[in-house]
Scaffold this active site. Structure first.
Site, PDB file in Angstrom:
ATOM      1  N   LYS A  53       0.840  -1.204   0.000  1.00  0.00           N
ATOM      2  CA  LYS A  53       0.000   0.000   0.000  1.00  0.00           C
ATOM      3  C   LYS A  53       0.874   1.252   0.000  1.00  0.00           C
ATOM      4  CE  LYS A  53      -3.823  -2.410   2.120  1.00  0.00           C
ATOM      5  NZ  LYS A  53      -4.447  -2.883   3.345  1.00  0.00           N
ATOM      6  N   GLN A  97      -4.521  -1.401   9.466  1.00  0.00           N
ATOM      7  CA  GLN A  97      -4.377  -2.757   8.940  1.00  0.00           C
ATOM      8  C   GLN A  97      -4.924  -3.768   9.953  1.00  0.00           C
ATOM      9  OE1 GLN A  97      -3.182  -3.523   5.768  1.00  0.00           O
ATOM     10  NE2 GLN A  97      -3.919  -5.556   6.300  1.00  0.00           N
ATOM     11  N   ASP A 120     -11.253   3.086   3.508  1.00  0.00           N
ATOM     12  CA  ASP A 120     -11.548   1.654   3.411  1.00  0.00           C
ATOM     13  C   ASP A 120     -13.062   1.436   3.331  1.00  0.00           C
ATOM     14  OD1 ASP A 120      -9.598  -0.235   3.159  1.00  0.00           O
ATOM     15  OD2 ASP A 120      -9.164  -0.408   5.302  1.00  0.00           O
TER      16      ASP A 120
END
Ligand code: NDP
Length: 281
Positions: A53, A97, A120
């Site tokens: 990422k 995460q 997200d």
């Protein structure tokens, strides 16, 4: 005639070039898109995902902040850090995460992220915005699947789409996005008896179960579009999806491979949401 492959790598490259151009325009206005990725603990797979990422952000010309903490970080300290990032004008997207260490409640953490920075799309508010047809951030994997479906040129209006799987991160938002695009949508799951009864009627099937061979050629209508979200390993340890690719490619009109289909799109849509978040400020 064998199905056409939907190439997630090629589509990702095209979209990432567009995202980089948008990022450059923002940077020229003094508003470089910024993504903060927080990782707690030392789960090796999580570190690989975070590295990918961060690299994708840098390649797109974003400001990338990686916040790495030991596994014993307290929940309060993590929430405090998120509050600081919520207030930081250089940061437009925040991603934590998963999985987190057991002593940290992931729901509390996700809900602490400002909806404006929830790239997200996992918070309850973002889910509610999607449900209500508002302009919130869409979860990256189903958003990527929509782009893959659109790349076939199909008009979804009036088409029957079957989603296999009902998780909050893939199945449910996928169904809502297809519904917004005017498809007639059926959601199947592990308690669905005779899955094939539904999938054989489908113009589009999205399989997101995490089970190999959930969908086989005899369960697919000739000419259907098949999107395979699953990430599994076969007996030989080779990466494979949820669908019997070899069999279904002889029946479907379009199919995503694993790897090289949905996978590359997920990070691309994270970048897309982040550039969008920066444009909205
Ligand atoms: P979950 O385990 O959260 O959900 C799986 C869903 O599939 C559940 O709703 C379950 O039903 C359903 N299911 C399981 N077995 C069957 C079956 N035999 N028939 C019908 N439905 C079934 O997984 P996720 O949604 O998080 O992920 C799904 C897959 O996608 C995984 O392989 C994951 O690794 C992959 N993935 C890939 C991504 C990518 O970037 N390519 C990103 C995210 C996920 P029930 O609710 O009844 O239990």
């Amino acid at each position: 005639m064998p199905a056409q492959l939907i190439d997630g790598i090629a589509l990702s490259q095209k979209l990432r070039a567009e995202i980089a151009a948008r990022a450059a325009a923002l940077t020229a206005q003094g508003k470089q898109p910024g993504l903060a990725v927080i990782i707690v603990g030392d789960d090796p797979a999580s570190h690989v995902y975070v590295r990918n990422k961060v690299k994708a952000c840098e390649d797109a010309g974003f400001y990338s902040l990686k916040d790495q903490y030991p596994a014993d970080l307290s929940e309060a300290a993590l929430l405090e850090r998120i509050a600081a990032l919520n207030a930081d004008p250089a940061i437009h997207g925040i991603l934590v995460q998963m999985p987190l260490p057991k002593h940290i409640d992931p729901h509390k953490v996700i809900e602490a992220i400002s909806t404006k920075k929830d790239v997200d799309g996992y918070s309850v508010l973002s889910a509610g915005e999607l449900m209500a047809g508002l302009d919130g951030f869409r979860p990256c994997t189903p958003y990527g699947c929509m782009k893959l479906i659109e790349s076939t040129g199909v008009n979804l209006r009036g088409k029957h789409a079957v989603v296999i799987g009902r998780s909050n991160t893939v199945g449910k938002p996928m169904a809502l996005l297809l519904l917004q695009a005017n498809a007639t949508v059926t959601i199947c799951h592990s308690a669905t008896p005779d899955l094939g009864l539904y999938t054989r009627q489908a113009d589009i099937v999205v399989a997101a179960t995490g089970r190999r061979n959930t969908l086989t050629a005899d369960m697919v209508k000739p000419g259907a579009i098949v999107i395979d979200v699953g990430i599994n390993r076969d007996e030989a340890g080779k990466l494979c999806g949820d669908v019997d690719f070899a069999g279904i490619k002889e029946v479907a009109s379009h199919i995503t491979p694993v790897p090289g289909g949905v996978g590359p799109m997920t990070i691309t849509m994270l970048l897309m949401n982040t550039v969008e978040a920066a444009e909205r400020t």
